[in-house]
Design a protein around this motif. Sequence first.
Motif, PDB file in Angstrom:
ATOM      1  N   ARG A 145      -5.149  19.280 -18.363  1.00 57.45           N
ATOM      2  CA  ARG A 145      -5.876  20.093 -18.952  1.00 57.45           C
ATOM      3  C   ARG A 145      -4.976  21.295 -20.620  1.00 57.45           C
ATOM      4  O   ARG A 145      -3.533  21.561 -20.141  1.00 57.45           O
ATOM      5  CB  ARG A 145      -5.178  21.607 -17.483  1.00 57.45           C
ATOM      6  N   LEU A 146      -5.562  21.386 -21.479  1.00 53.75           N
ATOM      7  CA  LEU A 146      -5.122  21.995 -22.785  1.00 53.75           C
ATOM      8  C   LEU A 146      -5.694  23.251 -22.585  1.00 53.75           C
ATOM      9  O   LEU A 146      -6.962  23.151 -22.497  1.00 53.75           O
ATOM     10  CB  LEU A 146      -5.624  20.815 -23.291  1.00 53.75           C
ATOM     11  N   ASN A 193      -1.207  18.791 -34.814  1.00 54.42           N
ATOM     12  CA  ASN A 193      -0.426  18.885 -33.816  1.00 54.42           C
ATOM     13  C   ASN A 193      -1.038  18.983 -32.681  1.00 54.42           C
ATOM     14  O   ASN A 193      -0.791  18.924 -31.772  1.00 54.42           O
ATOM     15  CB  ASN A 193       0.539  19.770 -34.645  1.00 54.42           C
ATOM     16  N   ILE A 194      -2.207  19.527 -32.710  1.00 57.57           N
ATOM     17  CA  ILE A 194      -3.221  20.390 -31.547  1.00 57.57           C
ATOM     18  C   ILE A 194      -3.391  18.533 -31.012  1.00 57.57           C
ATOM     19  O   ILE A 194      -3.429  17.988 -29.751  1.00 57.57           O
ATOM     20  CB  ILE A 194      -4.314  20.994 -32.255  1.00 57.57           C
ATOM     21  N   GLY A 195      -4.321  17.596 -31.803  1.00 58.16           N
ATOM     22  CA  GLY A 195      -4.172  16.205 -31.912  1.00 58.16           C
ATOM     23  C   GLY A 195      -3.839  15.429 -31.174  1.00 58.16           C
ATOM     24  O   GLY A 195      -3.143  15.013 -30.047  1.00 58.16           O
ATOM     25  N   ALA A 196      -2.123  15.644 -31.892  1.00 55.83           N
ATOM     26  CA  ALA A 196      -1.363  15.199 -31.302  1.00 55.83           C
ATOM     27  C   ALA A 196      -0.577  15.531 -29.881  1.00 55.83           C
ATOM     28  O   ALA A 196      -0.190  14.567 -28.752  1.00 55.83           O
ATOM     29  CB  ALA A 196       0.073  15.461 -32.137  1.00 55.83           C
ATOM     30  N   SER A 211     -12.893  17.621 -34.024  1.00 52.47           N
ATOM     31  CA  SER A 211     -13.300  16.738 -34.694  1.00 52.47           C
ATOM     32  C   SER A 211     -12.926  15.128 -35.248  1.00 52.47           C
ATOM     33  O   SER A 211     -13.701  14.762 -35.607  1.00 52.47           O
ATOM     34  CB  SER A 211     -14.214  17.577 -35.890  1.00 52.47           C
ATOM     35  N   ALA A 212     -11.582  15.354 -34.652  1.00 53.52           N
ATOM     36  CA  ALA A 212     -10.585  14.598 -34.870  1.00 53.52           C
ATOM     37  C   ALA A 212     -10.772  12.573 -34.011  1.00 53.52           C
ATOM     38  O   ALA A 212     -11.416  13.563 -33.153  1.00 53.52           O
ATOM     39  CB  ALA A 212      -9.159  14.237 -34.766  1.00 53.52           C
ATOM     40  N   VAL A 213     -10.666  11.861 -34.456  1.00 53.78           N
ATOM     41  CA  VAL A 213     -10.219  11.235 -33.055  1.00 53.78           C
ATOM     42  C   VAL A 213      -9.559  11.007 -32.135  1.00 53.78           C
ATOM     43  O   VAL A 213      -8.192  11.314 -31.980  1.00 53.78           O
ATOM     44  CB  VAL A 213     -11.046   9.663 -33.547  1.00 53.78           C
ATOM     45  N   GLY A 214      -9.814  10.071 -30.990  1.00 58.77           N
ATOM     46  CA  GLY A 214      -8.644  10.026 -30.355  1.00 58.77           C
ATOM     47  C   GLY A 214      -8.480  11.505 -29.578  1.00 58.77           C
ATOM     48  O   GLY A 214      -8.573  12.385 -29.202  1.00 58.77           O
ATOM     49  N   ALA A 215      -8.303  10.948 -27.893  1.00 62.32           N
ATOM     50  CA  ALA A 215      -8.256  12.112 -26.523  1.00 62.32           C
ATOM     51  C   ALA A 215      -9.255  13.202 -26.650  1.00 62.32           C
ATOM     52  O   ALA A 215      -8.973  14.592 -26.839  1.00 62.32           O
ATOM     53  CB  ALA A 215      -6.464  12.961 -27.295  1.00 62.32           C
ATOM     54  N   ALA A 216     -10.085  12.600 -27.361  1.00 59.87           N
ATOM     55  CA  ALA A 216     -11.436  12.993 -27.119  1.00 59.87           C
ATOM     56  C   ALA A 216     -11.587  14.445 -25.794  1.00 59.87           C
ATOM     57  O   ALA A 216     -11.620  15.423 -25.710  1.00 59.87           O
ATOM     58  CB  ALA A 216     -12.809  12.538 -26.995  1.00 59.87           C
ATOM     59  N   ALA A 217     -11.065  13.762 -24.610  1.00 55.21           N
ATOM     60  CA  ALA A 217     -11.686  14.020 -23.312  1.00 55.21           C
ATOM     61  C   ALA A 217     -10.912  14.997 -23.263  1.00 55.21           C
ATOM     62  O   ALA A 217     -10.961  17.305 -22.921  1.00 55.21           O
ATOM     63  CB  ALA A 217     -11.317  13.399 -22.200  1.00 55.21           C
ATOM     64  N   VAL A 218      -9.108  15.378 -23.632  1.00 57.65           N
ATOM     65  CA  VAL A 218      -8.421  16.942 -23.372  1.00 57.65           C
ATOM     66  C   VAL A 218      -9.091  17.582 -24.447  1.00 57.65           C
ATOM     67  O   VAL A 218      -9.347  18.366 -24.175  1.00 57.65           O
ATOM     68  CB  VAL A 218      -7.570  16.269 -23.871  1.00 57.65           C
ATOM     69  N   LEU A 219      -9.282  17.634 -25.371  1.00 56.52           N
ATOM     70  CA  LEU A 219      -9.739  18.449 -26.021  1.00 56.52           C
ATOM     71  C   LEU A 219     -10.740  18.697 -26.229  1.00 56.52           C
ATOM     72  O   LEU A 219     -11.326  19.748 -26.653  1.00 56.52           O
ATOM     73  CB  LEU A 219      -9.843  18.103 -27.973  1.00 56.52           C
TER      74      LEU A 219
END
Lengths: 250, 250
Positions: free
Chosen positions: A37-38, A22-25, A53-61
């Motif tokens: 900004r997260l 859910n954090i990733g989503a 460590s999951a893929v996708g949306a790397a910059a925001v995380l």
Amino acid sequence: MLKPPELDRLSVVLVSTRNPLNIGAAARAMSNFGFPRLQVVSPYESAFREARSAVGAAAVLASAAQHDSVASAVAHCSLVVGTTAVRTRNLRHPLRRLEDGARLIRGRLRTSRVALLFGSEKFGLSNDDLSHCHWLLRIPTSEENISMNLGQAVAVCLYELIRDSKAPAAAGKTPLAAAAEIERITQMLAEALRESGFLDRRLVGDSAQRIRRLVRRLNLPRQDAVMWLGIFRQIVWSLRHPERQPPPGN
Amino acid sequence: MLKPPELDRLSVVLVSTRNPLNIGAAARAMSNFGFPRLQVVSPYESAFREARSAVGAAAVLASAAQHDSVASAVAHCSLVVGTTAVRTRNLRHPLRRLEDGARLIRGRLRTSRVALLFGSEKFGLSNDDLSHCHWLLRIPTSEENISMNLGQAVAVCLYELIRDSKAPAAAGKTPLAAAAEIERITQMLAEALRESGFLDRRLVGDSAQRIRRLVRRLNLPRQDAVMWLGIFRQIVWSLRHPERQPPPGN
């Protein structure tokens, strides 16, 4: 339409999120709609680390900040808005539907920082979390199932914030065929109907009008007019020459 | 606002979905926004079976129909709309932004069945799938990351369909304190400021006006007026009686 400095003024604050997916989503939806900004407050155990460590949306995380308290996560914001599925419990706070609340948030983002809080999947925001909020936002879900998935709730709220109510209605409309093209097609169709015996050979006034209306109702795209004319011309030719091969390149 | 028969006329069609979690998420969003009809076309292996056995949105999934082809899934619909992240590839179809497209879909749902197609997570809708569509819908995502998670895309599209642009702006507004209450608080605050030495004992005209404006800018909720008056009254009393205990029940 929000501009980049306005997008940057919104903090999405995930409080006590349990599931790293859910954090990733949430981060992915932020990336989709341009919000960088997260802030993550007291995530469950390793949820934040796993999400990172999951893929996708790397910059925001990668740029997400972790906080120990809601107070710290919202410290720089002059408007703090909580999200809730519940409609009655929190009467201590004004409750706004998303369509209305997003309008107010957009207005504030022109000049100030705003925090949008999402509670844990199981319990939502606690009364203590809510005490930091100026008002609450609810997504207009159906009474039968008011509780949304966290990632979907974030996506819907951010979409409403970036949505453009003045998006051009004509975008992508197909140019339609001109009246002269339509009329040529109408005549050729009438010819085909006569040749095929669908209509009596003597086409009376009323039938001609019916065919004309029939073709107008098609809203023929301009790009297809030549094709349709060719189709009916070929049909007429074949009906008139049942014994012969079709002519080349008709 | 869509009514139940209109909600029932929309088919959400998931084509070649790979991940059972996404089928579940789509069904959950449908349940959240009141759309009961889910069609699943050629899901990957056991994705549909797995999704059905998961918790949540049980009713939508239980009544979902499985099809072997898009043609079969959309057979009863008079408008078929595909969703896409791509903005240029499919110029053969008119492409509409969600805000605009949803308006057209809502109009059609008044009288007819409409299918909304979502392609696989990896490839989207194929050219063959697209050939069944009258036009395409795109969610206005940021250029930097146009590709949405499937469950989130379904949620955003359905939200736009049920969204009420006329949702009352005043809903949940806090009733504010009346001028007389505000003025009593203002006087008591001024008294506290004098007693505390914050202001000179002789309160000149200008200071009085500043304090009045200061209190007006608070937009004090009516329900809090008595509390604030009590607070300042207590402060004044304590300032005047530094050696004594506070009076009971002030």
